[in-house]
Design a protein around this motif. Structure first.
Motif, PDB file in Angstrom:
ATOM      1  N   VAL A  12       0.654  -1.060  -0.186  1.00  0.00           N
ATOM      2  CA  VAL A  12      -0.059  -0.215   0.404  1.00  0.00           C
ATOM      3  C   VAL A  12       0.597   0.811   0.048  1.00  0.00           C
ATOM      4  CG1 VAL A  12       0.431   0.074   2.483  1.00  0.00           C
ATOM      5  CG2 VAL A  12      -1.777   1.378   1.199  1.00  0.00           C
ATOM      6  N   GLN A  13       0.294   2.492  -1.144  1.00  0.00           N
ATOM      7  CA  GLN A  13       1.343   3.628  -0.389  1.00  0.00           C
ATOM      8  C   GLN A  13       0.779   3.914   0.746  1.00  0.00           C
ATOM      9  OE1 GLN A  13      -0.099   6.011  -3.440  1.00  0.00           O
ATOM     10  NE2 GLN A  13       1.267   5.376  -5.453  1.00  0.00           N
ATOM     11  N   ALA A  14       2.352   4.930   1.158  1.00  0.00           N
ATOM     12  CA  ALA A  14       2.367   5.638   2.369  1.00  0.00           C
ATOM     13  C   ALA A  14       0.939   6.784   2.656  1.00  0.00           C
ATOM     14  CB  ALA A  14       2.922   6.555   2.407  1.00  0.00           C
ATOM     15  N   GLY A  15      -0.615   6.562   3.619  1.00  0.00           N
ATOM     16  CA  GLY A  15      -1.152   7.425   3.459  1.00  0.00           C
ATOM     17  C   GLY A  15      -2.317   6.085   3.683  1.00  0.00           C
ATOM     18  N   GLY A  16      -2.370   5.468   2.902  1.00  0.00           N
ATOM     19  CA  GLY A  16      -2.911   3.676   2.838  1.00  0.00           C
ATOM     20  C   GLY A  16      -4.006   3.289   4.317  1.00  0.00           C
ATOM     21  N   SER A  17      -4.759   2.799   3.622  1.00  0.00           N
ATOM     22  CA  SER A  17      -5.319   1.335   4.844  1.00  0.00           C
ATOM     23  C   SER A  17      -5.344  -0.115   4.353  1.00  0.00           C
ATOM     24  CB  SER A  17      -6.566   2.450   5.400  1.00  0.00           C
ATOM     25  OG  SER A  17      -6.611   3.716   5.762  1.00  0.00           O
ATOM     26  N   LEU A  18      -4.820  -0.484   5.653  1.00  0.00           N
ATOM     27  CA  LEU A  18      -5.373  -1.843   4.875  1.00  0.00           C
ATOM     28  C   LEU A  18      -5.712  -2.377   6.848  1.00  0.00           C
ATOM     29  CD1 LEU A  18      -1.692  -3.730   3.954  1.00  0.00           C
ATOM     30  CD2 LEU A  18      -3.672  -3.735   2.787  1.00  0.00           C
ATOM     31  N   ARG A  19      -6.608  -3.569   6.583  1.00  0.00           N
ATOM     32  CA  ARG A  19      -7.197  -4.848   7.150  1.00  0.00           C
ATOM     33  C   ARG A  19      -6.449  -5.824   7.903  1.00  0.00           C
ATOM     34  NH1 ARG A  19     -13.390  -5.754   8.970  1.00  0.00           N
ATOM     35  NH2 ARG A  19     -13.122  -7.601   7.503  1.00  0.00           N
ATOM     36  N   LEU A  20      -6.278  -6.176   8.790  1.00  0.00           N
ATOM     37  CA  LEU A  20      -5.082  -7.232   8.931  1.00  0.00           C
ATOM     38  C   LEU A  20      -6.673  -8.273   9.922  1.00  0.00           C
ATOM     39  CD1 LEU A  20      -1.585  -6.729   9.713  1.00  0.00           C
ATOM     40  CD2 LEU A  20      -2.388  -6.429   7.730  1.00  0.00           C
ATOM     41  N   SER A  21      -6.590  -9.425   9.070  1.00  0.00           N
ATOM     42  CA  SER A  21      -7.585 -10.448  10.137  1.00  0.00           C
ATOM     43  C   SER A  21      -7.185 -11.766  11.038  1.00  0.00           C
ATOM     44  CB  SER A  21      -8.304 -11.121   9.083  1.00  0.00           C
ATOM     45  OG  SER A  21      -9.655 -10.484   8.478  1.00  0.00           O
ATOM     46  N   CYS A  22      -6.955 -11.673  12.298  1.00  0.00           N
ATOM     47  CA  CYS A  22      -6.150 -13.458  12.474  1.00  0.00           C
ATOM     48  C   CYS A  22      -7.960 -14.413  12.424  1.00  0.00           C
ATOM     49  CB  CYS A  22      -6.219 -12.897  13.258  1.00  0.00           C
ATOM     50  SG  CYS A  22      -5.071 -14.123  14.730  1.00  0.00           S
ATOM     51  N   ALA A  23      -8.287 -15.525  12.679  1.00  0.00           N
ATOM     52  CA  ALA A  23      -8.732 -16.576  12.893  1.00  0.00           C
ATOM     53  C   ALA A  23      -7.702 -17.753  13.187  1.00  0.00           C
ATOM     54  CB  ALA A  23      -9.539 -17.057  11.115  1.00  0.00           C
ATOM     55  N   ALA A  24      -8.976 -17.927  14.407  1.00  0.00           N
ATOM     56  CA  ALA A  24      -8.533 -18.153  15.690  1.00  0.00           C
ATOM     57  C   ALA A  24      -9.247 -20.218  15.366  1.00  0.00           C
ATOM     58  CB  ALA A  24      -8.672 -18.190  16.898  1.00  0.00           C
ATOM     59  N   SER A  25      -8.704 -21.217  15.406  1.00  0.00           N
ATOM     60  CA  SER A  25      -9.170 -22.065  14.927  1.00  0.00           C
ATOM     61  C   SER A  25     -10.357 -22.906  16.948  1.00  0.00           C
ATOM     62  CB  SER A  25      -8.158 -23.451  14.918  1.00  0.00           C
ATOM     63  OG  SER A  25      -7.394 -23.284  15.956  1.00  0.00           O
ATOM     64  N   LYS A  26      -9.971 -22.210  17.107  1.00  0.00           N
ATOM     65  CA  LYS A  26     -10.653 -23.003  18.847  1.00  0.00           C
ATOM     66  C   LYS A  26     -11.554 -22.093  19.401  1.00  0.00           C
ATOM     67  CE  LYS A  26      -8.002 -26.703  19.571  1.00  0.00           C
ATOM     68  NZ  LYS A  26      -7.666 -27.711  20.815  1.00  0.00           N
ATOM     69  N   ARG A  27     -12.993 -22.248  19.663  1.00  0.00           N
ATOM     70  CA  ARG A  27     -13.851 -21.600  20.769  1.00  0.00           C
ATOM     71  C   ARG A  27     -12.887 -20.606  22.033  1.00  0.00           C
ATOM     72  NH1 ARG A  27     -18.454 -20.031  19.463  1.00  0.00           N
ATOM     73  NH2 ARG A  27     -19.060 -19.686  21.360  1.00  0.00           N
ATOM     74  N   THR A  28     -12.478 -21.561  22.618  1.00  0.00           N
ATOM     75  CA  THR A  28     -11.238 -21.744  23.916  1.00  0.00           C
ATOM     76  C   THR A  28     -10.853 -20.268  23.652  1.00  0.00           C
ATOM     77  OG1 THR A  28      -9.191 -22.725  22.931  1.00  0.00           O
ATOM     78  CG2 THR A  28     -10.524 -23.933  24.186  1.00  0.00           C
ATOM     79  N   PHE A  29     -10.290 -19.631  23.140  1.00  0.00           N
ATOM     80  CA  PHE A  29      -9.775 -18.466  22.404  1.00  0.00           C
ATOM     81  C   PHE A  29     -10.492 -16.980  22.784  1.00  0.00           C
ATOM     82  CE2 PHE A  29      -5.624 -18.689  21.146  1.00  0.00           C
ATOM     83  CZ  PHE A  29      -6.237 -19.848  20.165  1.00  0.00           C
ATOM     84  N   ILE A  30     -12.220 -17.269  23.524  1.00  0.00           N
ATOM     85  CA  ILE A  30     -12.724 -16.851  23.702  1.00  0.00           C
ATOM     86  C   ILE A  30     -12.288 -15.903  24.857  1.00  0.00           C
ATOM     87  CG2 ILE A  30     -15.363 -16.001  24.429  1.00  0.00           C
ATOM     88  CD1 ILE A  30     -16.467 -17.938  22.637  1.00  0.00           C
ATOM     89  N   MET A  31     -11.553 -16.635  25.790  1.00  0.00           N
ATOM     90  CA  MET A  31     -10.876 -16.558  26.793  1.00  0.00           C
ATOM     91  C   MET A  31      -9.936 -16.145  27.051  1.00  0.00           C
ATOM     92  SD  MET A  31     -12.257 -20.196  28.125  1.00  0.00           S
ATOM     93  CE  MET A  31     -12.214 -20.423  30.000  1.00  0.00           C
TER      94      MET A  31
END
Length: 126
Positions: A12-31
């Protein structure tokens, strides 16, 4: 086995935007607490942002405060990092990390995070 899978990196060029995502494999990460770290070439890994799953406790590095926003989607077991007003110095491999369940402190120290994703490259051109 617990897995964290990042996506959303790119160029991306300077001044631009990005959105990173991280998907967790287990519902235990709710804790758990989720964090984003980054590592630029020749530099040590550094803290970027962290959040608890309820979203009411966040922590940001001074260098990204006001430009980056961390958030969670419990239904999708996913944590996001919205990055705005990107600068060339934001160029790095970005890693998602998670603390163990019941460890509720939203901390900045990478050694306190037990689970890590494979990383996604973010490159900001000037």
């Amino acid at each position: 086995q617990v897995q964290l899978v990042e996506s959303g990196g790119g160029l991306v060029q300077a001044g631009g935007s990005l959105r990173l995502s991280c998907a967790a494999s287990k519902r235990t990460f709710i804790m758990s607490v989720m964090g984003w770290f980054r590592q630029a070439p020749g530099k040590e890994r550094e803290f970027v942002a962290a959040i608890n799953w309820s979203g009411d406790n966040t922590n940001y590095a001074d260098s990204v405060k006001g430009r980056f926003t961390i958030s969670t989607d419990n239904a999708k077991n996913t944590v996001y990092l919205q990055m705005n007003t990107l600068k060339p110095e934001d160029t790095a491999v970005y890693y998602c990390a998670a603390r163990r369940p019941l460890q509720s402190a939203v901390v900045r120290t990478d050694s306190l995070y037990a689970y890590w994703g494979q990383g996604t490259q973010v490159t900001v051109s000037s």
